[in-house]
Design a protein around this motif. Structure first.
Motif, mmCIF file in Angstrom:
data_model
loop_
_atom_site.group_PDB
_atom_site.id
_atom_site.type_symbol
_atom_site.label_atom_id
_atom_site.label_comp_id
_atom_site.label_asym_id
_atom_site.label_seq_id
_atom_site.Cartn_x
_atom_site.Cartn_y
_atom_site.Cartn_z
ATOM 1 N N LEU A 77 2.019 1.966 -2.788
ATOM 2 C CA LEU A 77 0.701 2.441 -2.380
ATOM 3 C C LEU A 77 -0.204 2.591 -3.586
ATOM 4 C CD1 LEU A 77 1.791 5.166 0.188
ATOM 5 C CD2 LEU A 77 0.459 3.124 0.739
ATOM 6 N N TRP A 88 -1.694 -0.239 0.964
ATOM 7 C CA TRP A 88 -0.501 -0.983 0.558
ATOM 8 C C TRP A 88 -0.862 -2.040 -0.471
ATOM 9 C CZ3 TRP A 88 3.567 1.520 2.049
ATOM 10 C CH2 TRP A 88 3.526 2.264 3.231
ATOM 11 N N TYR A 109 5.181 -2.096 7.961
ATOM 12 C CA TYR A 109 4.798 -0.779 7.454
ATOM 13 C C TYR A 109 4.635 0.223 8.593
ATOM 14 C CZ TYR A 109 3.755 -3.203 3.047
ATOM 15 O OH TYR A 109 3.845 -3.940 1.893
#
Length: 406
Positions: free
Chosen positions: A13, A27, A137
Motif C-alpha cells: 500500500l 495498492w 484484494y
C-alpha cells in the motif's frame, strides 16, 4: 506531499499525506519505502493492526479529493460496519441519490483511500461487485473481516422462534437455540458470535458446541472477580483453553479481554451486598457483564452476543436468558439465548477441563460469594500471585493478541 509504502499480507500500500491529512492510500507494485512523516507512520500502524484483527476502524484524518457526489458516497461507505457489506444501491440511497447505483459504483471505483474508506464492503445487488486493483484484494480483505457474501441474508432473531412456542410455560432455551442454529444451517450462514465467558472451564463445552455452526470470539469481561491476581489467573486459563482448543481441534476461536475494573461491579451491586447467592446481586452482575458484551458486539459488528453462564449447574438459565432478552429489548442488539447445561453440558465442561488441564476455581469470583461460602481469599490470592509470576499469556500464547483497549 509525503508518502510511504508498506507491506501487508495481501500486497503493498502506498500512503500519501498532505497538510496533515491522508489524501490517498492505494495498492501498488512499488518497493516498500519508510517515511519519516508521523501521520503516515501512524496510518501504517493502524493498517497493520487492522490486518491483525485488532482494529475495526481508523482514526487518522483523511481527506480524499473528488467531486461533491463522490465525497458523499465515500462518507457513506466509511459508515459501513466492519465485517458487513452494503450494495451500491443502498449506498446511493443513503447518500440521498436513490436510483443512482451505477454512479455510486463509479464513485466507489474512484475511492483514493482503500481500506480506510472501506470500498471493499460494497457489493452489487446480485454479485460481489468490482474492486480497484483487482478482486484478489477485495477477497483478501473479506477474509480479514470474515465477510461471507451470504451474510447479506438476514439472521434470525429469537422472537421469531418464541412466536411459535407457548411462552406461558417455562421456556426451553435450548430448543430456542436449536431452532436458531437450524435456521443458520438452512440459510447457509455462519454467524459471528461474541461470547461472554466467565472462565475457561465453563467456555470449553460451549465452544465445542458453537464452533460447529458459528465463528466465535470469546470476550473475557468479569470485573466481579476478586482478588485481581485470581482474575489474572482465570484470564490466563481462558487463553490457555483457546490456544489448546484451536491447536487440537483446528478451529479459529478469537480472544478479547475487557480492562479489569472492579469498581464497576461494586457500583452495579451497591445495596445488594447481603443478597443470597442466586438472588438480585447475581442478576445485577449478569446484567453488567452481558450489557458490556452486547455493546462490544455492536461496536465490532458481530451478529449476536451470548454468554457461557448458562452452562453452570449453579446458575439459573431462566434468569440469565431473561437478562439477555431484556438487554436486546433495551438496546436492539441481537441476543442468542441458550441453556448450555443441557445435553450434559456441565459434565462435558469438567471432562474438557481435565483434557486441557485447566485450573478450576472453587467460587464464582465475587468477594461476597466467597464470603458466603466461607472461603478464605488470602491463600487464594497468594496462590494466584505465585502462579502469575511464572506464567505470561503474551509469551505462552503469542497468536492470541489480548485486546484490552478496544
Amino acid at each position: 506531499m509525503s508518502y510511504g509504502i508498506i507491506q501487508v499480507p495481501c500486497g503493498r500500500l502506498k500512503i500519501c499525506a498532505e497538510n496533515g491529512c491522508i489524501i490517498s492510500c492505494g495498492w501498488t507494485e512499488e518497493a516498500p519505502r519508510k517515511s519519516e512523516d508521523s501521520l503516515i507512520r501512524e496510518t501504517a500502524d493502524q493498517i497493520r493492526d487492522y490486518f491483525l484483527g485488532i482494529r475495526t476502524e481508523f482514526t487518522v484524518p483523511c481527506r480524499p479529493q473528488g467531486t461533491d457526489f463522490e465525497k458523499k458516497i465515500w462518507t457513506c461507505i466509511a459508515e459501513i460496519p466492519y465485517g458487513r457489506v452494503a450494495t451500491y444501491g443502498e449506498i446511493a440511497e443513503k447518500a440521498g441519490h436513490p436510483g443512482a447505483a451505477r454512479a455510486a459504483g463509479r464513485a466507489c471505483g474512484r475511492n483514493p483511500c482503500v481500506i480506510i474508506v472501506p470500498c471493499h464492503r460494497v457489493v452489487a445487488r446480485h454479485g460481489d461487485g468490482g474492486y480497484t486493483g483487482g478482486m484478489k484484494y477485495k477477497y483478501a480483505l473479506w477474509k480479514t473481516e470474515h465477510i461471507d457474501r451470504k451474510r447479506k441474508k438476514r439472521m434470525i432473531d429469537f422472537h421469531e422462534v418464541l412466536a411459535h412456542m407457548n411462552t406461558n410455560q417455562r421456556i426451553n432455551y435450548d430448543k430456542v437455540f436449536q431452532q436458531m442454529e437450524k435456521s443458520w444451517q438452512q440459510e447457509g450462514v455462519r454467524p459471528r458470535i461474541l461470547l461472554h465467558s466467565c472462565c475457561g472451564p465453563c467456555s470449553s463445552a460451549v465452544l465445542e458446541r458453537l464452533v460447529k455452526t458459528a465463528d466465535v470470539t470469546v470476550y473475557y469481561m468479569n470485573p466481579n472477580i476478586h482478588p485481581e491476581a485470581e482474575y489474572r489467573r482465570r484470564e490466563y486459563v481462558q487463553q490457555k483453553l483457546i490456544h489448546k482448543f484451536n491447536a487440537e481441534r483446528g478451529t479459529d476461536v478469537h480472544f478479547l479481554a475487557a480492562p479489569y475494573d472492579p469498581s464497576s461491579y461494586f457500583e452495579a451491586v451497591k445495596g445488594q451486598e447481603n443478597e443470597p447467592e442466586g438472588g438480585a446481586r447475581c442478576r445485577s452482575c449478569f446484567h453488567l457483564r452481558m450489557l458490556a458484551t452486547a455493546r462490544k458486539m455492536k461496536e465490532l459488528g458481530f451478529d449476536y452476543f451470548a454468554t457461557t453462564l448458562t452452562v453452570s449447574s449453579y446458575k439459573n438459565s431462566q434468569v440469565i436468558n431473561a437478562v439477555g432478552m431484556d438487554i436486546e429489548e433495551e438496546t436492539q442488539i441481537a441476543y442468542l439465548p441458550s441453556d448450555f447445561k443441557k445435553h450434559n453440558g456441565y459434565l462435558r465442561s469438567t471432562e474438557l477441563s481435565d483434557e486441557f488441564e485447566l485450573y478450576r476455581q472453587h467460587y464464582c469470583g465475587c468477594i461476597f460469594g466467597a464470603r458466603d461460602q466461607g472461603i478464605d481469599l488470602t491463600p487464594v490470592n497468594e496462590e494466584a500471585r505465585q502462579f502469575m509470576e511464572t506464567h505470561d499469556a503474551s509469551r505462552d500464547f503469542p497468536e492470541l493478541r489480548k485486546q484490552d483497549e478496544i
